[in-house]
Design an enzyme around this catalytic site. Structure first.
Site, PDB file in Angstrom:
ATOM      1  N   TRP A 104      35.469 -50.944 -30.221  1.00 65.78           N
ATOM      2  CA  TRP A 104      35.420 -52.033 -29.243  1.00 65.78           C
ATOM      3  C   TRP A 104      36.785 -52.705 -29.111  1.00 65.78           C
ATOM      4  O   TRP A 104      37.181 -53.094 -28.019  1.00 65.78           O
ATOM      5  CB  TRP A 104      34.324 -53.043 -29.597  1.00 65.78           C
ATOM      6  CG  TRP A 104      32.952 -52.449 -29.502  1.00 65.78           C
ATOM      7  CD1 TRP A 104      32.069 -52.251 -30.529  1.00 65.78           C
ATOM      8  CD2 TRP A 104      32.304 -51.929 -28.323  1.00 65.78           C
ATOM      9  NE1 TRP A 104      30.923 -51.656 -30.059  1.00 65.78           N
ATOM     10  CE2 TRP A 104      31.034 -51.446 -28.720  1.00 65.78           C
ATOM     11  CE3 TRP A 104      32.678 -51.830 -26.981  1.00 65.78           C
ATOM     12  CZ2 TRP A 104      30.129 -50.876 -27.816  1.00 65.78           C
ATOM     13  CZ3 TRP A 104      31.772 -51.257 -26.073  1.00 65.78           C
ATOM     14  CH2 TRP A 104      30.525 -50.789 -26.494  1.00 65.78           C
ATOM     15  N   ASP A 107      35.952 -61.270 -29.842  1.00 71.64           N
ATOM     16  CA  ASP A 107      34.718 -60.618 -29.411  1.00 71.64           C
ATOM     17  C   ASP A 107      33.752 -60.735 -30.587  1.00 71.64           C
ATOM     18  O   ASP A 107      33.952 -60.108 -31.627  1.00 71.64           O
ATOM     19  CB  ASP A 107      35.020 -59.154 -29.078  1.00 71.64           C
ATOM     20  CG  ASP A 107      33.762 -58.351 -28.747  1.00 71.64           C
ATOM     21  OD1 ASP A 107      32.655 -58.921 -28.746  1.00 71.64           O
ATOM     22  OD2 ASP A 107      33.903 -57.138 -28.478  1.00 71.64           O
ATOM     23  N   LYS A 164      22.573 -58.360 -29.027  1.00 68.33           N
ATOM     24  CA  LYS A 164      22.459 -58.101 -30.461  1.00 68.33           C
ATOM     25  C   LYS A 164      21.756 -59.264 -31.168  1.00 68.33           C
ATOM     26  O   LYS A 164      20.719 -59.067 -31.772  1.00 68.33           O
ATOM     27  CB  LYS A 164      23.827 -57.842 -31.087  1.00 68.33           C
ATOM     28  CG  LYS A 164      24.318 -56.414 -30.882  1.00 68.33           C
ATOM     29  CD  LYS A 164      25.286 -56.263 -29.747  1.00 68.33           C
ATOM     30  CE  LYS A 164      25.674 -54.801 -29.518  1.00 68.33           C
ATOM     31  NZ  LYS A 164      26.922 -54.669 -28.787  1.00 68.33           N
TER      32      LYS A 164
HETATM   33  C1  LIG Z   1      27.907 -54.074 -28.057  1.00 70.42           C
HETATM   34  C2  LIG Z   1      29.304 -54.515 -28.127  1.00 70.42           C
HETATM   35  C3  LIG Z   1      30.140 -54.579 -26.998  1.00 70.42           C
HETATM   36  C4  LIG Z   1      29.692 -54.100 -25.635  1.00 70.42           C
HETATM   37  O1  LIG Z   1      28.883 -55.019 -25.027  1.00 70.42           O
HETATM   38  P1  LIG Z   1      28.371 -54.812 -23.530  1.00 70.42           P
HETATM   39  O2  LIG Z   1      27.606 -56.082 -23.335  1.00 70.42           O
HETATM   40  O3  LIG Z   1      27.538 -53.584 -23.514  1.00 70.42           O
HETATM   41  O4  LIG Z   1      29.541 -54.705 -22.651  1.00 70.42           O
HETATM   42  C5  LIG Z   1      31.420 -55.062 -27.152  1.00 70.42           C
HETATM   43  N1  LIG Z   1      31.879 -55.458 -28.349  1.00 70.42           N
HETATM   44  C6  LIG Z   1      31.112 -55.399 -29.461  1.00 70.42           C
HETATM   45  C7  LIG Z   1      31.679 -55.857 -30.762  1.00 70.42           C
HETATM   46  C8  LIG Z   1      29.807 -54.924 -29.380  1.00 70.42           C
HETATM   47  O5  LIG Z   1      29.042 -54.869 -30.476  1.00 70.42           O
END
Ligand SMILES: *Cc1c(COP(=O)(O)O)cnc(C)c1O
Length: 364
Positions: A105, A175, A199
């Site tokens: 990511w 993030d 999540k």
């Molecule tokens: C799941 C995830 C993403 C992607 O998220 P989307 O909402 O599908 O764009 C980005 N960063 C991390 C750390 C993730 O776990």
């Protein structure tokens, strides 16, 4: 109470939601709070939805102890669109942005930054297949950087920052998609935090952004309307139609977290849950091998391998037959991954522990 057996859901995302939340949503689905229609059918401009929206914002602020000088936004496009919006708004010409690369990511965020301006790596753990978080003392970034971007929890590799850097005048952006609300953190260290909801916060479709106003004041002005944070701040995330059902569900999840005793209590439970599985790995005499270095282990995503591909296949097939869902590791790591997000009950982790011990006994 529902008269069926809930799956032991270890999905990485979308992932488990609290049963109590699903039951509440079910109970008020067709007649939302006496309106004679569902929350999905209500105008986003109505008082009724506005109450849901604002209550969800204030619960976010309360549970995460967000200081007064921050805005909370509900956007769309997932965490992935934040990879783009962050540099579009906060990486001006003539400046560089630093990225700490701790997994897939982070790589994706870096790639989008590179598309829009000058970026560089402040540190990378790629050399050992992202099995650790670099030490704070190893981060190399210039004091005049536009910002430094980190991924607080690496969903695929199963590593998590245990402490966050003090970056002084350089805005820290994170993030937090896969560990927000799983443990307390000091929001004031960050200029911007974002997370896809699917999540720990609710269903997919909502992206939460927590942003400090002094960062907003520095934003680029020539940004398309929908991609500008200023648009969404000015309109309380209602410039266009927000994902109303997702926001409503997120509100229910936050109420549930509050009923559990808040983020501190959830953190304690998450520690207990993760320990059930990590302790099993550590006590297996090398039968199960954790991917993450011990000092970098994630509380949310527990990645491990067995001795051979055949054994892993057998483990995953038998686990599936025993009612465990989502234990396959991501293809870039292989092996197994148990995602034990907030809504995964202790009993599911206890059951996985017992399954792992019995599997080793039968196949040791
Ligand atoms: C799941 C995830 C993403 C992607 O998220 P989307 O909402 O599908 O764009 C980005 N960063 C991390 C750390 C993730 O776990």
């Amino acid at each position: 109470m529902s008269d069926f057996k809930r799956a032991y859901n270890f999905n990485a995302g979308p992932s488990a939601l609290p049963l109590a939340v699903l039951e509440k949503a079910q109970a008020e689905l067709v007649n939302f709070r006496g309106l004679g229609m569902s929350v999905m059918e209500v105008s986003h401009r109505s008082k009724d939805f506005e109450a849901v929206h604002n209550q969800t914002i204030s619960l976010t602020k309360e549970l995460l102890s967000i200081p007064e000088d921050y805005e909370v936004l509900f956007l769309q496009g997932g965490a992935s669109l934040q990879f783009t919006m962050v540099p579009m708004n906060f990486l001006p010409q003539g400046k560089k942005a630093a990225y700490v690369i701790t997994g897939s990511w982070s790589e994706k965020a870096y790639k989008e930054g590179k598309m829009l301006g000058e970026v560089y790596e402040a540190a990378s753990a790629k050399d050992s297949n992202y099995n650790y978080i670099p030490a704070l003392s190893e981060l190399k970034y210039d004091q005049d950087s536009a910002y430094i971007h980190i991924t607080s929890n690496n969903t695929i590799f199963g590593t998590e920052w245990q402490e966050f850097p003090d970056t002084g005048n350089v805005p820290l952006i994170a993030d937090m998609s896969s560990d927000i609300l799983s443990k307390p953190f000091d929001v004031s260290k960050f200029s911007l935090v974002y997370a896809g909801a699917q999540k720990n916060l609710g269903p997919s479709g909502v992206t939460v952004v927590i942003v400090r106003r002094d960062l907003l004041e520095t934003a680029n002005t020539k940004v398309p309307t929908m991609l500008s944070y200023a648009t969404h701040v000015k309109n309380n995330s209602m410039f266009n139609t927000p994902p109303t059902f997702g926001i409503y569900m997120m509100g229910l999840v936050l109420e549930w977290v509050k009923e559990q005793g808040g983020v501190k209590a959830i953190y304690k439970r998450n520690q207990d849950k993760a320990a059930l599985i990590y302790d099993t790995i550590d006590a297996s005499g090398g039968y199960y091998k954790g991917h993450a270095r011990q000092d970098s282990r994630s509380l949310m995503n527990i990645t491990f391998r067995l001795g051979s591909d055949e054994l892993e296949k057998k483990f995953l097939a038998e686990a599936k037959a025993a009612g465990f869902v989502g234990l396959n590791g991501h293809r870039s790591v292989g092996g197994c991954r148990a995602s034990a997000y907030n809504a995964v009950p202790v009993e599911a982790c206890q059951a996985l522990k017992e399954f792992m011990i019995n599997f080793q006994k039968a196949n040791g």
